[in-house]
Design a protein around this motif. Structure first.
Motif, PDB file in Angstrom:
ATOM      1  N   GLN A 130      36.560  55.880  44.860  1.00  0.00           N
ATOM      2  CA  GLN A 130      36.410  54.455  46.124  1.00  0.00           C
ATOM      3  C   GLN A 130      35.571  54.240  45.137  1.00  0.00           C
ATOM      4  OE1 GLN A 130      34.864  56.457  49.627  1.00  0.00           O
ATOM      5  NE2 GLN A 130      36.842  56.460  50.277  1.00  0.00           N
ATOM      6  N   VAL A 131      34.517  54.723  44.668  1.00  0.00           N
ATOM      7  CA  VAL A 131      33.444  53.957  43.824  1.00  0.00           C
ATOM      8  C   VAL A 131      33.855  53.218  42.830  1.00  0.00           C
ATOM      9  CG1 VAL A 131      31.366  54.094  42.165  1.00  0.00           C
ATOM     10  CG2 VAL A 131      31.332  55.671  43.963  1.00  0.00           C
ATOM     11  N   ALA A 132      35.137  53.878  42.143  1.00  0.00           N
ATOM     12  CA  ALA A 132      35.489  53.361  40.448  1.00  0.00           C
ATOM     13  C   ALA A 132      36.428  52.060  41.030  1.00  0.00           C
ATOM     14  CB  ALA A 132      36.492  54.352  40.541  1.00  0.00           C
ATOM     15  N   ALA A 133      37.333  52.363  42.619  1.00  0.00           N
ATOM     16  CA  ALA A 133      37.738  50.734  43.061  1.00  0.00           C
ATOM     17  C   ALA A 133      36.975  49.814  43.258  1.00  0.00           C
ATOM     18  CB  ALA A 133      38.741  51.092  44.549  1.00  0.00           C
ATOM     19  N   TRP A 134      35.940  49.879  43.788  1.00  0.00           N
ATOM     20  CA  TRP A 134      34.805  48.484  44.186  1.00  0.00           C
ATOM     21  C   TRP A 134      34.524  48.455  43.229  1.00  0.00           C
ATOM     22  CZ3 TRP A 134      34.445  45.977  48.273  1.00  0.00           C
ATOM     23  CH2 TRP A 134      35.051  46.782  49.281  1.00  0.00           C
ATOM     24  N   LEU A 135      34.221  49.415  42.266  1.00  0.00           N
ATOM     25  CA  LEU A 135      33.257  48.181  40.598  1.00  0.00           C
ATOM     26  C   LEU A 135      34.149  47.524  40.060  1.00  0.00           C
ATOM     27  CD1 LEU A 135      31.554  51.310  39.190  1.00  0.00           C
ATOM     28  CD2 LEU A 135      30.465  49.239  40.149  1.00  0.00           C
ATOM     29  N   TRP A 136      35.660  48.147  40.208  1.00  0.00           N
ATOM     30  CA  TRP A 136      36.934  47.198  39.485  1.00  0.00           C
ATOM     31  C   TRP A 136      37.205  45.945  40.262  1.00  0.00           C
ATOM     32  CZ3 TRP A 136      38.155  47.217  34.612  1.00  0.00           C
ATOM     33  CH2 TRP A 136      37.685  48.288  33.774  1.00  0.00           C
ATOM     34  N   PHE A 137      36.550  46.126  41.743  1.00  0.00           N
ATOM     35  CA  PHE A 137      37.560  44.378  42.512  1.00  0.00           C
ATOM     36  C   PHE A 137      35.562  43.462  42.276  1.00  0.00           C
ATOM     37  CE2 PHE A 137      35.962  42.987  46.052  1.00  0.00           C
ATOM     38  CZ  PHE A 137      36.516  41.679  46.622  1.00  0.00           C
ATOM     39  N   THR A 138      34.403  44.064  41.745  1.00  0.00           N
ATOM     40  CA  THR A 138      33.725  43.882  41.554  1.00  0.00           C
ATOM     41  C   THR A 138      34.325  42.546  40.351  1.00  0.00           C
ATOM     42  OG1 THR A 138      31.816  44.767  42.787  1.00  0.00           O
ATOM     43  CG2 THR A 138      30.714  43.579  40.734  1.00  0.00           C
ATOM     44  N   PHE A 153      37.394  36.241  39.074  1.00  0.00           N
ATOM     45  CA  PHE A 153      38.118  35.177  39.530  1.00  0.00           C
ATOM     46  C   PHE A 153      36.853  34.521  40.179  1.00  0.00           C
ATOM     47  CE2 PHE A 153      38.587  33.499  43.944  1.00  0.00           C
ATOM     48  CZ  PHE A 153      40.118  32.492  43.135  1.00  0.00           C
ATOM     49  N   ALA A 154      35.628  34.095  40.816  1.00  0.00           N
ATOM     50  CA  ALA A 154      34.232  33.510  41.167  1.00  0.00           C
ATOM     51  C   ALA A 154      34.022  32.345  39.977  1.00  0.00           C
ATOM     52  CB  ALA A 154      33.231  33.846  41.691  1.00  0.00           C
ATOM     53  N   GLU A 155      33.633  32.954  38.796  1.00  0.00           N
ATOM     54  CA  GLU A 155      33.282  32.391  37.481  1.00  0.00           C
ATOM     55  C   GLU A 155      34.655  31.343  36.754  1.00  0.00           C
ATOM     56  OE1 GLU A 155      32.159  32.520  32.548  1.00  0.00           O
ATOM     57  OE2 GLU A 155      32.861  34.908  34.016  1.00  0.00           O
ATOM     58  N   ALA A 156      36.108  31.096  36.915  1.00  0.00           N
ATOM     59  CA  ALA A 156      36.644  30.786  36.904  1.00  0.00           C
ATOM     60  C   ALA A 156      36.676  29.466  37.486  1.00  0.00           C
ATOM     61  CB  ALA A 156      38.104  31.080  36.961  1.00  0.00           C
ATOM     62  N   MET A 157      36.653  30.067  38.711  1.00  0.00           N
ATOM     63  CA  MET A 157      36.485  28.557  40.227  1.00  0.00           C
ATOM     64  C   MET A 157      35.896  27.841  39.853  1.00  0.00           C
ATOM     65  SD  MET A 157      39.109  28.786  42.454  1.00  0.00           S
ATOM     66  CE  MET A 157      37.933  28.554  43.510  1.00  0.00           C
ATOM     67  N   ALA A 158      34.202  28.566  39.431  1.00  0.00           N
ATOM     68  CA  ALA A 158      33.155  27.657  38.525  1.00  0.00           C
ATOM     69  C   ALA A 158      33.207  26.624  37.578  1.00  0.00           C
ATOM     70  CB  ALA A 158      32.103  28.743  38.833  1.00  0.00           C
ATOM     71  N   GLU A 159      34.083  27.237  36.705  1.00  0.00           N
ATOM     72  CA  GLU A 159      33.980  26.350  35.124  1.00  0.00           C
ATOM     73  C   GLU A 159      34.797  25.374  36.156  1.00  0.00           C
ATOM     74  OE1 GLU A 159      35.699  27.454  31.059  1.00  0.00           O
ATOM     75  OE2 GLU A 159      35.271  29.101  32.598  1.00  0.00           O
TER      76      GLU A 159
END
Length: 131
Positions: free
Chosen positions: A31-39, A45-51
């Protein structure tokens, strides 16, 4: 984000080791690994949108700069319409309510309230001015 990526990779390796060996708490580690990969994925994605938005806004501002006109006051008192890019230091321009300010400067007569928002596509117009 690089640290989170490294942490995600390390946690995934530990998860796989726990899963294969049957030791530790693989459900929690997974679960920790999944949350880290999700982050990591969400941050990219957010960085690409902002750029993308930043580039679009810069293009719009650049285009507005070349299309903006100025009402330059000539020494004889007449007003001539010129491209804002042709203005030089110490020239005086007249700006009415709702118009774009053609460049940096200072107010030499009258008062002003300036909308400094970075959205040239939707400038605030004075309600009493008709176009």
């Amino acid at each position: 984000m690089f640290i989170v990526e490294v942490g995600s990779l390390l946690t995934t390796v530990i998860f796989l080791q726990e899963l294969v060996a049957g030791t530790g708490r693989p459900l929690f580690t997974g679960q920790v690994a999944a949350w880290l990969w999700f982050t990591v994925l969400f941050a990219n994605f957010a960085e690409a949108m902002a750029e993308g938005r930043g580039k679009a806004q810069a293009d719009t501002l650049r285009r507005t700069r070349t299309e903006t006109v100025a009402h330059r006051l000539r020494p004889d008192g007449d007003i001539e319409v010129v491209p804002a890019a042709s203005l030089r230091k110490d020239e005086v321009v007249m700006v009415k309510a709702g118009e774009f300010i053609p460049g940096d400067g200072e107010i030499v007569e009258g008062v002003a309230s300036v909308d400094e928002s970075p959205s040239p596509a939707s400038p605030r117009r004075h309600p009493g001015i008709r176009r």
